[in-house]
Design a protein around this motif. Sequence first.
Motif, PDB file in Angstrom:
ATOM      1  N   UNK A   1      -3.240   7.375  10.367  1.00  0.00           N
ATOM      2  CA  UNK A   1      -4.380   6.773   9.750  1.00  0.00           C
ATOM      3  C   UNK A   1      -3.861   5.496   8.908  1.00  0.00           C
ATOM      4  N   UNK A   2      -2.877   5.321   8.251  1.00  0.00           N
ATOM      5  CA  UNK A   2      -2.408   4.245   8.022  1.00  0.00           C
ATOM      6  C   UNK A   2      -2.433   2.938   8.810  1.00  0.00           C
ATOM      7  N   UNK A   3      -1.834   3.072   9.899  1.00  0.00           N
ATOM      8  CA  UNK A   3      -1.819   2.093  11.075  1.00  0.00           C
ATOM      9  C   UNK A   3      -3.459   1.680  11.299  1.00  0.00           C
ATOM     10  N   UNK A   4      -4.200   2.850  11.446  1.00  0.00           N
ATOM     11  CA  UNK A   4      -5.726   2.218  11.644  1.00  0.00           C
ATOM     12  C   UNK A   4      -6.216   1.723  10.517  1.00  0.00           C
ATOM     13  N   UNK A   5      -5.650   1.500   9.203  1.00  0.00           N
ATOM     14  CA  UNK A   5      -6.229   0.915   8.075  1.00  0.00           C
ATOM     15  C   UNK A   5      -5.759  -0.448   8.257  1.00  0.00           C
ATOM     16  N   UNK A   6      -4.474  -0.723   8.873  1.00  0.00           N
ATOM     17  CA  UNK A   6      -4.129  -2.037   9.111  1.00  0.00           C
ATOM     18  C   UNK A   6      -5.019  -2.694  10.259  1.00  0.00           C
ATOM     19  N   UNK A   7      -5.184  -1.900  11.178  1.00  0.00           N
ATOM     20  CA  UNK A   7      -6.217  -2.314  12.239  1.00  0.00           C
ATOM     21  C   UNK A   7      -7.626  -2.829  11.775  1.00  0.00           C
ATOM     22  N   UNK A   8      -7.973  -1.966  10.835  1.00  0.00           N
ATOM     23  CA  UNK A   8      -9.312  -2.373  10.404  1.00  0.00           C
ATOM     24  C   UNK A   8      -9.286  -3.469   9.605  1.00  0.00           C
ATOM     25  N   UNK A   9      -8.084  -4.012   8.882  1.00  0.00           N
ATOM     26  CA  UNK A   9      -8.103  -5.031   7.983  1.00  0.00           C
ATOM     27  C   UNK A   9      -7.947  -6.419   8.943  1.00  0.00           C
ATOM     28  N   UNK A  10      -7.255  -6.305  10.152  1.00  0.00           N
ATOM     29  CA  UNK A  10      -7.261  -7.302  11.117  1.00  0.00           C
ATOM     30  C   UNK A  10      -8.524  -7.697  11.734  1.00  0.00           C
TER      31      UNK A  10
ATOM     32  N   UNK B   1      -2.727  -6.347   0.037  1.00  0.00           N
ATOM     33  CA  UNK B   1      -3.640  -7.552   0.523  1.00  0.00           C
ATOM     34  C   UNK B   1      -2.418  -8.085   1.501  1.00  0.00           C
ATOM     35  N   UNK B   2      -2.917  -8.395   2.690  1.00  0.00           N
ATOM     36  CA  UNK B   2      -2.166  -9.256   3.694  1.00  0.00           C
ATOM     37  C   UNK B   2      -2.831 -10.247   4.424  1.00  0.00           C
ATOM     38  N   UNK B   3      -2.351 -11.297   4.714  1.00  0.00           N
ATOM     39  CA  UNK B   3      -3.014 -12.360   5.763  1.00  0.00           C
ATOM     40  C   UNK B   3      -2.943 -12.025   7.118  1.00  0.00           C
ATOM     41  N   UNK B   4      -3.475 -12.887   7.924  1.00  0.00           N
ATOM     42  CA  UNK B   4      -3.271 -12.310   9.445  1.00  0.00           C
ATOM     43  C   UNK B   4      -2.106 -12.229   9.991  1.00  0.00           C
ATOM     44  N   UNK B   5      -1.191 -13.261   9.802  1.00  0.00           N
ATOM     45  CA  UNK B   5       0.239 -13.256  10.096  1.00  0.00           C
ATOM     46  C   UNK B   5       0.825 -12.162   9.401  1.00  0.00           C
ATOM     47  N   UNK B   6       0.796 -11.709   8.219  1.00  0.00           N
ATOM     48  CA  UNK B   6       1.597 -10.353   7.661  1.00  0.00           C
ATOM     49  C   UNK B   6       1.052  -9.157   8.471  1.00  0.00           C
ATOM     50  N   UNK B   7      -0.313  -9.231   8.733  1.00  0.00           N
ATOM     51  CA  UNK B   7      -0.804  -7.856   9.420  1.00  0.00           C
ATOM     52  C   UNK B   7      -0.426  -7.860  10.763  1.00  0.00           C
ATOM     53  N   UNK B   8      -0.307  -8.803  11.596  1.00  0.00           N
ATOM     54  CA  UNK B   8       0.210  -8.884  12.847  1.00  0.00           C
ATOM     55  C   UNK B   8       1.874  -8.374  12.824  1.00  0.00           C
TER      56      UNK B   8
ATOM     57  N   UNK C   1       0.859  -1.148   0.037  1.00  0.00           N
ATOM     58  CA  UNK C   1       0.017  -0.167   0.034  1.00  0.00           C
ATOM     59  C   UNK C   1       0.744   1.125  -0.022  1.00  0.00           C
ATOM     60  N   UNK C   2       1.934   1.344   0.634  1.00  0.00           N
ATOM     61  CA  UNK C   2       2.990   2.257   0.710  1.00  0.00           C
ATOM     62  C   UNK C   2       4.226   2.037   0.619  1.00  0.00           C
ATOM     63  N   UNK C   3       5.076   2.868   0.216  1.00  0.00           N
ATOM     64  CA  UNK C   3       6.699   2.578   0.068  1.00  0.00           C
ATOM     65  C   UNK C   3       7.365   3.103   1.230  1.00  0.00           C
ATOM     66  N   UNK C   4       8.149   2.370   2.064  1.00  0.00           N
ATOM     67  CA  UNK C   4       8.615   2.940   3.364  1.00  0.00           C
ATOM     68  C   UNK C   4      10.157   2.488   3.094  1.00  0.00           C
ATOM     69  N   UNK C   5      11.170   3.244   3.933  1.00  0.00           N
ATOM     70  CA  UNK C   5      12.432   2.974   3.982  1.00  0.00           C
ATOM     71  C   UNK C   5      12.764   3.350   5.484  1.00  0.00           C
TER      72      UNK C   5
ATOM     73  N   UNK D   1       6.179  -6.204   2.853  1.00  0.00           N
ATOM     74  CA  UNK D   1       4.688  -6.338   3.190  1.00  0.00           C
ATOM     75  C   UNK D   1       4.042  -4.826   3.336  1.00  0.00           C
ATOM     76  N   UNK D   2       4.686  -3.676   3.514  1.00  0.00           N
ATOM     77  CA  UNK D   2       4.210  -2.406   3.902  1.00  0.00           C
ATOM     78  C   UNK D   2       3.559  -2.131   2.057  1.00  0.00           C
TER      79      UNK D   2
END
Length: 647
Positions: free
Chosen positions: A61-70, A34-41, A1-5, A29-30
């Motif tokens: 907000x990006x962190x909360x998006x991952x929370x919503x996915x989980x 699409x991420x599965x449960x293990x990857x999201x954690x 979803x995003x490019x991080x370094x 992963x970032x």
Amino acid sequence: MIDVSFTEQQLAILKQLEQPVDAEQLRHLFSLPTLNETELLQVLEAANALYRAGQPVISDSQYDLYIAMLQDIDASHPYLHQVEPEVLAEAKTVELPQRMLSTEKAYSLAEIEKWIKRILKAAEEINVDKKDIQIRVTPKLDGYAAYDDGTTLYTRGDGFRGQDISRAFERGLQVADHGERGLGPGEIVIKKSYFDKVLSEFFENSRNIQAAIIAEKKVDKNVQQAIDDGACVFYPFALLTNHTDHYSAVIENFDAIVEQMWQAVDFDIDGVILETTNEAIKQHMGATRRNHRWQIAFKVNEESAEVEVLNVIAQTSRTGRISPVAELVPTKLSGATISRVTVHHYNMVKTKRIGPGAVVQLVRSGLVIPKIEQVIKPAEPQLPENCPSCQSHLLWEGDHLICPNKSDCPAQTENTLIHFFKTLGNNDGFGPKVIEKLTQYGVKHIHDIYALTTRRLMSFGFGEKTSQNLIDQLQASREIAVEDWRFLSAFGVSRLGGGNCEKLLQHHDLLDVLSLSVDEMVKIDGFAQVSAEAIVEGLANIKDEFIKVYELGFNISETVKLADSDTLQSPIAGAVVVFTGSMQQGSRADMEKQAKALGAKVAKSVSGKTNFLITGDKVGETKINAARDKGVEVLTEQQYLDLINGQ
């Protein structure tokens, strides 16, 4: 979803995680939609560790998006039902003087009215007159949560243990509104006007500054100047501007009150907090393991957009439920780019006709979690026939598609094992990476893991030293004491989290719980018919595995039975006690457990119903005097020990 370094500092923090992560794998992963449960954690734990260390890698907000996915993959996942752990480089945790919880959230007046009804029901149960029920409304500060006991400033940590960040006061941090120290929970915040005028050219957002204030190393000169100028403060909740009124007036004038609170302070806020002021109601309603029941946060939906659906992806959760995730044409909404949103369940996909080409109205709940408000243009619904993890034919169960392959579905197997060891919490060896490798070699059950040998682990590709360490960790997990409610919760039965496990075990022994009928369960306060039916079915499904693991000889400590407590003849039997400060004779958790065994009711905060406040070291006079004003007997740790020992 995003490019991080990652910076060198961030890489050093990642190495300190309980399960160190590979930076390149994490970057990958970032970037995935699409991420599965293990990857999201893995993503959530790494992102939270970096944020808590003052080195954030993604936005809130990006962190909360991952929370919503989980949440949509597994709403009962333990990560969602605990206060997120803090990880500060080279810092040690200490016990908090008072438990700090997250806040239940609402996004509509209808949800607030439901919460008010719960308040009224509690009042009726303890004979509190409705005319005496007041609601206090305050701004919900968007800062860095901390607790000040007058001597030490703590981070929130996991809600029970935090870290000493008193250095912030040593650097000149002041209490807002010229307040005194020792006023308890609050937030480290910076004035919006100051940030916009002075600091916006140096920092992307104010959150970066809040984290920098408590950094262990030298403070950025611009941040130090903001502290010196009084723009950065610790704002105790007790000092917040508030609107307090009868509950009916709060409902009647809700919009105006929210608007008033939204404009009340020169700090970032992300909603308002509502809470009952009645101490008896607070004490009666209590808390879940995550939230106070007598308190709620209201957030606002402001923006929406019409977005085209590109694809609907199926994901298998630990429980076998298949969660639909809609991939969208990337769309900017409330300052964030949204490219995916979870759909509530597959019956919604079917009935609302959500598939490629559909157009949906998207909102962000509280400007955070993306949500489909309605379907503007239906399309051919995209429904899977087979489990994306094991290819088993899917079955309908109510609104949900379910994978029936409980024993051989990789997604269910792997996540069940991860859940067990994470919930058990008494060994460090069996994190997601180790579990993933074991399942690749055919290890499917908890008892299979305990049957492993050093030689077999080495045949899986683990080194000799690592293999022996893993065997030692398995032995430790059986020898280190674990509460019976935690042991039961580790098996991941739907609707049977730690709180419900403890309720059951206050009435029945651990093995007896496995054979409870629905009728027996609904007799226990807190268990409705539907929940009881689901729990009984879930216990039947794990019974064989539970017995096999139980018979391995774990050191399980038993929950005190309520019936036993009533008959105990101790000086504190039936009394409400609160422990505060650092204890010398053992951890506060141990002392609370002992008090329960002696028949006491242990509370986390002082109210008019509290009988004893037991004080350890570093307890502020403000808290002690406030307790005495309520008629509470204040005892030092030694006086308390003398009392229970009959001296």
